[in-house]
Design a protein around this motif. Structure first.
Motif, mmCIF file in Angstrom:
data_model
loop_
_atom_site.group_PDB
_atom_site.id
_atom_site.type_symbol
_atom_site.label_atom_id
_atom_site.label_comp_id
_atom_site.label_asym_id
_atom_site.label_seq_id
_atom_site.Cartn_x
_atom_site.Cartn_y
_atom_site.Cartn_z
ATOM 1 N N LEU A 134 0.828 -1.278 0.017
ATOM 2 C CA LEU A 134 -0.009 0.067 -0.054
ATOM 3 C C LEU A 134 0.886 1.189 -0.113
ATOM 4 C CD1 LEU A 134 -2.703 1.274 0.267
ATOM 5 C CD2 LEU A 134 -2.720 0.905 2.547
ATOM 6 N N SER B 115 0.580 3.950 -2.974
ATOM 7 C CA SER B 115 -0.096 5.211 -2.846
ATOM 8 C C SER B 115 1.044 6.282 -3.074
ATOM 9 C CB SER B 115 -0.489 5.422 -1.365
ATOM 10 O OG SER B 115 0.641 5.384 -0.475
ATOM 11 N N PHE C 270 -0.340 8.918 -5.904
ATOM 12 C CA PHE C 270 -1.030 9.910 -5.318
ATOM 13 C C PHE C 270 -1.022 11.363 -6.237
ATOM 14 C CE2 PHE C 270 0.025 14.292 -2.905
ATOM 15 C CZ PHE C 270 -1.230 14.397 -2.402
ATOM 16 N N LEU D 240 -5.871 8.156 0.632
ATOM 17 C CA LEU D 240 -4.820 7.072 0.244
ATOM 18 C C LEU D 240 -3.671 7.321 0.944
ATOM 19 C CD1 LEU D 240 -4.844 4.660 -1.658
ATOM 20 C CD2 LEU D 240 -3.710 5.770 -3.230
ATOM 21 N N SER E 286 -2.074 4.690 3.900
ATOM 22 C CA SER E 286 -0.576 4.244 3.859
ATOM 23 C C SER E 286 0.235 4.703 4.908
ATOM 24 C CB SER E 286 0.030 4.650 2.342
ATOM 25 O OG SER E 286 0.404 5.951 2.427
#
Lengths: 223, 117
Positions: free
Chosen positions: A96, A100, A104, A138, A142
Motif C-alpha cells: 500500500l 500510494s 498520489f 490514500l 498508507s
C-alpha cells in the motif's frame, strides 16, 4: 410488536401518499420553458458546452454559494466535535505504501483535470474536489501516523472561498450581475479557455471542496 | 424511465422503514442514506426524456437543434447539489454519533431519551 405494526402503517400511508403521484405520472416529451432557455442561453450567452455546469455556476450560482456554505459549516461542525486525536496504529503494508506514493500525484492530477474541464465534459468542482480528497485519503491509509499541515489546508480553503465571492462581487461592480460568467471574454465555444469565468469559479470550488473534505477525513481519522 | 422512478420510490420507502424500525444509530444513518439515494434517483428519472442524450453540447449534439436533443439539465443540477448536501449532513450525523458514544458508551437510541415526550 406494536412498534413494528405502527412502522408498517406509516410505510403503507407513505405509499398511499406517493401512489397518486406515481400512477398519474407522465414523462414529458419536450423540455420545459425554463430548461429550453437554459440550453439556448448556454450556447448563445455563456459559450459553455456543459449545460449542467452553466446552470450550477451561473444561472443558479447563488444556490451553489449556499451549498458551499453548508459544506463549510459541516466541516466546521465536525472539526468542533471531533477535535482531539490519540493513539498510535499499526503501520500499513509495504504494498500500500509503494502504490500510494506512486498513485498520489496521478490522482491529484486527475482531480485537477476534472475541475478545470467542468465546462466541457461531465464533472466540475465538486467531483474534482472529491477525487483530490481521495488522493489524500490514500496517503492517510498508507501512513497512519502522518500529520497534515492544517494551516495550509485552511489557507487554501479560505482563500478559494474568498476569491469565489470576490469574482461574484466583480460582476456586481461591472453591473453585469452577481456571479456572472461574462466578466472576462467568453472565448471560443468548446475550447478549454471559454465560458468566461466559469472555469475559474469551478476551480476555486474544486480547491475548496478538496481541502474541506481532506479536513473532514483527517478529523475523523483522529478518532 | 418508469422503472427507475419505481426503483427510486422503493429505495425511499426502504430507507424510511430502516430509519423507523432500527434502534442502532449507525443503522438509522444508513437508512437516511438509502432514502437520500432514492430521492436522487427519483429526481433524475423525472428529468429523463426518451431518445435524448446528456445535456453536454459536444459533437453528439447538433447545436442549432440542441433543445430537441438533450434531456432536462435542471434535475441533474439539483441532484448534484443534493448529493453534496447529503454528504455533509451524513458526515455531521456520524460525528454526532461518535460524540454520543463517547458520553454513554451505547449506540442504541433507547439510551438517549432526553428529547422523548
Amino acid at each position: 410488536m406494536i412498534k413494528k405494526t405502527l412502522v408498517l402503517i406509516a410505510i403503507v400511508g407513505l405509499l398511499m401518499v406517493f401512489w397518486p403521484l406515481m400512477s398519474n405520472f407522465e414523462f414529458s416529451q419536450n423540455l420545459s420553458e425554463l430548461a429550453s432557455n437554459y440550453v439556448r442561453g448556454s450556447v448563445n450567452e455563456l459559450n459553455t458546452q456543459n449545460v449542467v455546469t452553466s446552470v450550477i455556476v451561473t444561472y443558479r450560482g447563488l444556490d451553489t454559494l449556499g451549498e458551499v456554505t453548508v459544506l463549510f459549516l459541516a466541516t466546521v461542525g465536525i472539526g468542533f466535535l471531533l477535535g482531539k486525536r490519540k493513539g498510535k496504529k499499526r503501520p500499513a503494508s509495504e504494498l500500500l505504501q509503494t502504490t500510494s506514493s506512486f498513485l498520489f500525484a496521478l490522482i491529484v492530477l486527475f482531480g485537477v483535470y476534472i475541475f478545470t474541464h467542468g465546462h466541457l465534459t461531465p464533472g466540475g468542482g465538486f467531483q474534482g474536489g472529491v477525487v483530490i480528497a481521495t488522493a489524500f485519503l490514500l496517503l492517510m491509509l498508507s501512513d497512519v501516523n502522518m500529520k497534515f499541515n492544517h494551516t495550509i489546508l485552511q489557507i487554501v480553503e479560505s482563500f478559494s472561498g474568498a476569491f469565489y465571492i470576490v469574482i461574484g462581487i466583480v460582476g456586481l461592480v461591472l453591473t453585469i450581475g452577481f456571479l456572472s460568467a461574462e466578466i472576462i471574454p467568453l472565448g471560443e465555444f468548446g475550447k478549454l479557455i471559454s465560458a468566461g469565468a466559469i472555469p475559474i469559479i469551478y476551480s476555486f470550488i474544486g480547491l475548496k471542496v478538496g481541502s474541506e473534505l481532506t479536513n473532514i477525513i483527517d478529523t475523523m481519522r483522529g478518532e | 424511465m418508469i422503472f427507475t422512478l419505481i426503483l427510486g420510490f422503493v429505495l425511499l420507502l426502504i430507507g424510511i422503514y430502516g430509519m423507523l424500525s432500527q434502534r442502532n444509530l449507525i443503522k438509522i444513518i444508513i437508512g437516511f442514506s438509502i432514502a437520500d439515494t432514492g430521492i436522487h434517483i427519483i429526481i433524475v428519472s423525472i428529468g429523463y426524456l426518451r431518445n435524448r442524450t446528456a445535456p453536454i453540447l459536444n459533437s453528439a449534439v447538433d447545436i442549432s437543434k440542441a433543445v430537441q436533443q438533450v434531456v432536462d439539465p435542471i434535475p441533474s443540477a439539483l441532484v448534484l447539489t443534493a448529493i453534496v448536501i447529503g454528504l455533509a449532513v451524513t458526515a455531521l450525523m456520524l460525528s454526532f454519533v461518535v460524540e454520543l458514544y463517547k458520553k454513554r458508551k451505547s449506540l442504541s437510541i433507547d439510551d438517549y431519551q432526553e428529547l422523548k415526550w
